[in-house]
Design a protein around this motif. Structure first.
Motif, PDB file in Angstrom:
ATOM      1  N   THR A  27       1.140  -1.203   0.159  1.00 59.03           N
ATOM      2  CA  THR A  27      -0.128  -0.309   0.140  1.00 59.03           C
ATOM      3  C   THR A  27       0.993   1.307   0.427  1.00 59.03           C
ATOM      4  OG1 THR A  27      -1.671  -1.211   0.959  1.00 59.03           O
ATOM      5  CG2 THR A  27      -2.150   1.482   1.560  1.00 59.03           C
ATOM      6  N   ASP A  48     -10.087  -0.666   4.274  1.00 61.21           N
ATOM      7  CA  ASP A  48      -9.104  -1.856   3.511  1.00 61.21           C
ATOM      8  C   ASP A  48      -8.340  -1.336   2.040  1.00 61.21           C
ATOM      9  OD1 ASP A  48     -10.072  -3.661   5.157  1.00 61.21           O
ATOM     10  OD2 ASP A  48     -10.540  -5.261   4.592  1.00 61.21           O
ATOM     11  N   TYR A  49      -9.645  -0.971   1.868  1.00 63.80           N
ATOM     12  CA  TYR A  49      -8.869  -0.698   0.187  1.00 63.80           C
ATOM     13  C   TYR A  49      -9.274   1.345  -0.285  1.00 63.80           C
ATOM     14  CZ  TYR A  49      -7.646  -5.778  -0.444  1.00 63.80           C
ATOM     15  OH  TYR A  49      -7.027  -6.084  -0.733  1.00 63.80           O
ATOM     16  N   HIS A  72      -3.393   0.552  -3.361  1.00 68.94           N
ATOM     17  CA  HIS A  72      -3.357  -1.148  -2.582  1.00 68.94           C
ATOM     18  C   HIS A  72      -2.566  -1.838  -3.623  1.00 68.94           C
ATOM     19  CE1 HIS A  72      -4.979   1.188   0.784  1.00 68.94           C
ATOM     20  NE2 HIS A  72      -6.186   1.075  -0.015  1.00 68.94           N
ATOM     21  N   ASP A  73      -1.822  -3.045  -2.778  1.00 65.29           N
ATOM     22  CA  ASP A  73      -1.949  -4.159  -3.898  1.00 65.29           C
ATOM     23  C   ASP A  73      -0.523  -4.058  -4.273  1.00 65.29           C
ATOM     24  OD1 ASP A  73      -3.584  -6.058  -2.822  1.00 65.29           O
ATOM     25  OD2 ASP A  73      -4.821  -5.839  -3.225  1.00 65.29           O
TER      26      ASP A  73
END
Length: 85
Positions: A27, A48-49, A72-73
């Motif tokens: 992230t 979370d996202y 993210h990711d």
């Protein structure tokens, strides 16, 4: 608490931080104002996202602050580009 991770890279000139999420990729956040973050610090965030303005908690220092979430990711091979290094 939604997600947790560990600070793995910092671009101090731009105030950008890469956090390796416990359950996936990286992230990328941009620090706003004064928020002490060091390599190895444990971080947590509820959304979370979530992107844009979010509140992140430095579990290591107990400090929380508003940050700007960039992505993210992110896979490790893209960290240099994401951190503008």
């Amino acid at each position: 608490m939604g997600k947790r991770g560990t600070v793995r890279a910092i671009n101090t000139q731009r105030g950008m931080v890469a956090i390796k999420a416990d359950d996936g990729g990286y992230t990328i956040i941009e620090l706003l104002g004064h928020f002490e973050v060091q390599l190895g610090d444990r971080m947590a965030w509820e959304n979370d996202y979530g992107l844009g303005g979010e509140t992140y908690i430095n579990l290591t220092s107990g400090e929380s602050s508003g940050v700007f979430v960039q992505n993210h990711d992110v896979p490790e091979v893209q960290l240099r580009r994401q951190l503008l290094l």
